[in-house]
Write an enzyme that holds these catalytic residues in place. Structure first.
Site, PDB file in Angstrom:
ATOM      1  N   PRO A   1     -24.702   4.392 -34.208  1.00 59.76           N
ATOM      2  CA  PRO A   1     -25.357   3.261 -34.872  1.00 59.76           C
ATOM      3  C   PRO A   1     -24.911   1.981 -34.172  1.00 59.76           C
ATOM      4  O   PRO A   1     -23.711   1.775 -33.974  1.00 59.76           O
ATOM      5  CB  PRO A   1     -24.802   3.322 -36.303  1.00 59.76           C
ATOM      6  CG  PRO A   1     -23.526   4.091 -36.205  1.00 59.76           C
ATOM      7  CD  PRO A   1     -23.646   4.992 -35.011  1.00 59.76           C
TER       8      PRO A   1
ATOM      9  N   GLN B   1     -27.753   5.065 -41.222  1.00 64.65           N
ATOM     10  CA  GLN B   1     -26.418   4.656 -41.668  1.00 64.65           C
ATOM     11  C   GLN B   1     -26.524   3.517 -42.675  1.00 64.65           C
ATOM     12  O   GLN B   1     -27.262   2.555 -42.445  1.00 64.65           O
ATOM     13  CB  GLN B   1     -25.556   4.194 -40.497  1.00 64.65           C
ATOM     14  CG  GLN B   1     -24.122   3.930 -40.945  1.00 64.65           C
ATOM     15  CD  GLN B   1     -23.289   3.189 -39.924  1.00 64.65           C
ATOM     16  OE1 GLN B   1     -23.583   2.068 -39.541  1.00 64.65           O
ATOM     17  NE2 GLN B   1     -22.221   3.827 -39.472  1.00 64.65           N
TER      18      GLN B   1
ATOM     19  N   ASP C   1     -15.057   4.773 -26.069  1.00 65.69           N
ATOM     20  CA  ASP C   1     -14.758   4.648 -24.631  1.00 65.69           C
ATOM     21  C   ASP C   1     -15.343   5.750 -23.747  1.00 65.69           C
ATOM     22  O   ASP C   1     -14.868   5.939 -22.622  1.00 65.69           O
ATOM     23  CB  ASP C   1     -13.239   4.573 -24.387  1.00 65.69           C
ATOM     24  CG  ASP C   1     -12.601   3.350 -25.032  1.00 65.69           C
ATOM     25  OD1 ASP C   1     -13.340   2.516 -25.579  1.00 65.69           O
ATOM     26  OD2 ASP C   1     -11.365   3.240 -24.983  1.00 65.69           O
TER      27      ASP C   1
ATOM     28  N   CYS D   1     -16.914  -0.614 -39.624  1.00 66.69           N
ATOM     29  CA  CYS D   1     -17.310  -1.891 -39.011  1.00 66.69           C
ATOM     30  C   CYS D   1     -16.225  -2.948 -39.234  1.00 66.69           C
ATOM     31  O   CYS D   1     -15.857  -3.236 -40.371  1.00 66.69           O
ATOM     32  CB  CYS D   1     -18.646  -2.368 -39.576  1.00 66.69           C
ATOM     33  SG  CYS D   1     -19.150  -3.916 -38.826  1.00 66.69           S
TER      34      CYS D   1
ATOM     35  N   ASN E   1     -15.419   9.526 -31.013  1.00 66.87           N
ATOM     36  CA  ASN E   1     -16.142   8.333 -30.555  1.00 66.87           C
ATOM     37  C   ASN E   1     -15.153   7.298 -30.006  1.00 66.87           C
ATOM     38  O   ASN E   1     -14.077   7.107 -30.554  1.00 66.87           O
ATOM     39  CB  ASN E   1     -16.934   7.750 -31.744  1.00 66.87           C
ATOM     40  CG  ASN E   1     -17.499   6.366 -31.471  1.00 66.87           C
ATOM     41  OD1 ASN E   1     -17.286   5.427 -32.237  1.00 66.87           O
ATOM     42  ND2 ASN E   1     -18.219   6.208 -30.384  1.00 66.87           N
TER      43      ASN E   1
HETATM   44  C1  LIG Z   1     -22.967  -4.348 -30.516  1.00 71.52           C
HETATM   45  C2  LIG Z   1     -22.368  -3.254 -31.368  1.00 71.52           C
HETATM   46  C3  LIG Z   1     -22.911  -2.980 -32.606  1.00 71.52           C
HETATM   47  C4  LIG Z   1     -22.376  -1.963 -33.411  1.00 71.52           C
HETATM   48  N1  LIG Z   1     -22.953  -1.663 -34.607  1.00 71.52           N
HETATM   49  C5  LIG Z   1     -22.455  -0.650 -35.369  1.00 71.52           C
HETATM   50  C6  LIG Z   1     -23.092  -0.261 -36.584  1.00 71.52           C
HETATM   51  O1  LIG Z   1     -24.146  -0.781 -36.976  1.00 71.52           O
HETATM   52  N2  LIG Z   1     -22.495   0.736 -37.313  1.00 71.52           N
HETATM   53  C7  LIG Z   1     -21.356   1.368 -36.891  1.00 71.52           C
HETATM   54  O2  LIG Z   1     -20.845   2.268 -37.565  1.00 71.52           O
HETATM   55  N3  LIG Z   1     -20.759   1.036 -35.736  1.00 71.52           N
HETATM   56  C8  LIG Z   1     -21.303   0.064 -34.964  1.00 71.52           C
HETATM   57  N4  LIG Z   1     -20.716  -0.221 -33.769  1.00 71.52           N
HETATM   58  C9  LIG Z   1     -19.598   0.605 -33.301  1.00 71.52           C
HETATM   59  C10 LIG Z   1     -20.108   1.759 -32.421  1.00 71.52           C
HETATM   60  O3  LIG Z   1     -20.962   2.608 -33.147  1.00 71.52           O
HETATM   61  C11 LIG Z   1     -18.923   2.593 -31.869  1.00 71.52           C
HETATM   62  O4  LIG Z   1     -18.193   3.136 -32.931  1.00 71.52           O
HETATM   63  C12 LIG Z   1     -17.985   1.771 -31.001  1.00 71.52           C
HETATM   64  O5  LIG Z   1     -18.691   0.874 -30.167  1.00 71.52           O
HETATM   65  C13 LIG Z   1     -17.105   2.683 -30.121  1.00 71.52           C
HETATM   66  O6  LIG Z   1     -17.888   3.501 -29.305  1.00 71.52           O
HETATM   67  P1  LIG Z   1     -18.144   3.176 -27.722  1.00 71.52           P
HETATM   68  O7  LIG Z   1     -16.803   3.049 -27.093  1.00 71.52           O
HETATM   69  O8  LIG Z   1     -18.945   4.330 -27.219  1.00 71.52           O
HETATM   70  O9  LIG Z   1     -18.885   1.881 -27.671  1.00 71.52           O
HETATM   71  C14 LIG Z   1     -21.248  -1.224 -32.963  1.00 71.52           C
HETATM   72  C15 LIG Z   1     -20.703  -1.515 -31.701  1.00 71.52           C
HETATM   73  C16 LIG Z   1     -21.251  -2.510 -30.900  1.00 71.52           C
HETATM   74  C17 LIG Z   1     -20.654  -2.775 -29.542  1.00 71.52           C
END
Ligand SMILES: Cc1cc2nc3c(=O)[nH]c(=O)nc-3n(C[C@H](O)[C@H](O)[C@H](O)COP(=O)(O)O)c2cc1C
Length: 326
Positions: free
Chosen positions: A29, A84, A216, A114, A214
């Site tokens: 999400p 979500q 990185d 969040c 989840n």
């Molecule tokens: C711009 C942005 C928006 C995000 N929005 C949500 C969200 O709506 N709901 C959520 O659970 N996590 C949100 N996240 C967190 C991501 O889902 C994820 O948990 C986090 O970025 C770590 O994963 P990654 O390292 O693959 O980016 C957001 C992250 C970013 C960077």
């Protein structure tokens, strides 16, 4: 690099309630990003087993907010799709979850991670990591309202001195949650430092429900590090915004040509202008172009020009000028 781990992983599936997801890879999400148009782009590249909506405020949804209605669109080709929800009022969360089930969601996820102040100040997202009683109450009410798969997405705790992932894991398992998505950072970390693989491995060793790792994942090497936690699947956010083909790339080592990305952006921007009101379209186009520019040659040039773009057409022009130049 232990490539066998990736080869084995590609053939795996994860069972979440009655859903079998294969490969066990999830588009995260992502607020303002993972709308229907973007999810379709990621699906078309392949390698993704399941997509998530951006977070949807349970208060806004149950009060009939117009902007929230725009977040509910999805196409059959996106399925299976999880929606979500975020919030802290158990009744509204249950109502919102049921509304989304009736709309055709394949699963519902609760945002318990969040870190943004906008969300935590009203008690939702990672604020729930500091109020496990409230978290439990929400989980119970939402589980009761739903007949489809139900999951939660967490961080490890508010800070390093208050790690609660195992406690939440126990609550989730006892209350019939079907899987957990675990971003292995604390709220305080925001996006700094590195993801704690050892926390993800620890949770996985203590609960029977699937744990999706989840944080990185950007390439084959980081995928392997995550798989070494023995997690049941992986979820990707930021790398997918820069490269919507990331799932295919990490599973099959398949890179995508710049030209392909440019054609996709052009199509996506036309759709954004068609679907959203001008201000929202402009906001989203700026956001996307700024993320995409990180995987485009001379991308900094795009970001500098974006500051002055006052309308969606002006953003489009920045993109078209760049496209012509490369
Ligand atoms: C711009 C942005 C928006 C995000 N929005 C949500 C969200 O709506 N709901 C959520 O659970 N996590 C949100 N996240 C967190 C991501 O889902 C994820 O948990 C986090 O970025 C770590 O994963 P990654 O390292 O693959 O980016 C957001 C992250 C970013 C960077």
């Amino acid at each position: 690099m232990n490539k066998n781990l990736i080869e084995e992983f590609k053939e795996k599936k994860v069972k979440i309630g009655n859903l079998e997801i294969s490969p066990p890879t999830f588009l995260a999400p992502i607020a303002d990003i993972s709308d229907s148009i973007f999810r379709q782009i990621v699906k078309e590249f392949g390698g993704v087993g399941c997509v998530f909506s951006e977070m949807i405020s349970s208060d806004a949804l149950t009060r009939g907010c117009e902007k929230t209605a725009l977040m509910l669109n999805f196409k059959h080709t996106e399925k299976p799709i999880f929606f979500q929800i975020v919030g802290k009022n158990p009744l509204r969360m249950a109502m919102a979850a049921k509304m989304l089930e009736d709309l055709g969601a394949d699963g519902i996820d609760i945002n318990m991670g969040c870190p943004s102040k906008n969300i935590t100040k009203s008690g939702g997202g990672s604020a729930l990591l500091t109020d496990l009683k409230k978290a439990e109450e929400i989980i119970k009410k939402v589980r009761k309202a739903l007949s489809i798969p139900f999951t939660i997405k967490i961080r490890a705790g508010w800070n390093e001195n208050s790690l609660v992932y195992n406690e939440i894991g126990k609550i989730a398992e006892n209350e019939g949650v079907d899987a957990m998505f675990f971003h292995g950072r604390t709220k305080k970390q925001m996006y700094s430092g590195s993801v704690h693989y050892e926390w993800i491995a620890d949770l996985k060793s203590r609960v029977k429900i699937p744990v999706i790792g989840n944080g990185d994942i950007v390439d084959g090497e980081s995928l392997i590090k995550m798989l070494e936690t023995k997690c049941d699947g992986v979820m990707i956010a930021r790398a997918a915004i820069k490269k919507p083909w990331i799932f295919k790339e990490i599973l099959d080592g398949k890179e995508v040509e710049v030209k392909t990305l440019l054609n996709i952006i052009e199509k996506q921007f036309k759709q954004l202008q068609e679907v959203y009101p001008e201000n929202l379209a402009k906001h989203k186009m700026k956001l996307f172009l700024s993320w995409y520019s990180r995987s485009l040659p001379h991308g900094k040039k795009i970001r500098l020009q974006l500051n002055d773009a006052k309308t969606s057409s002006a953003v489009f022009d920045v993109f078209l000028r760049y496209k012509e130049e490369v």
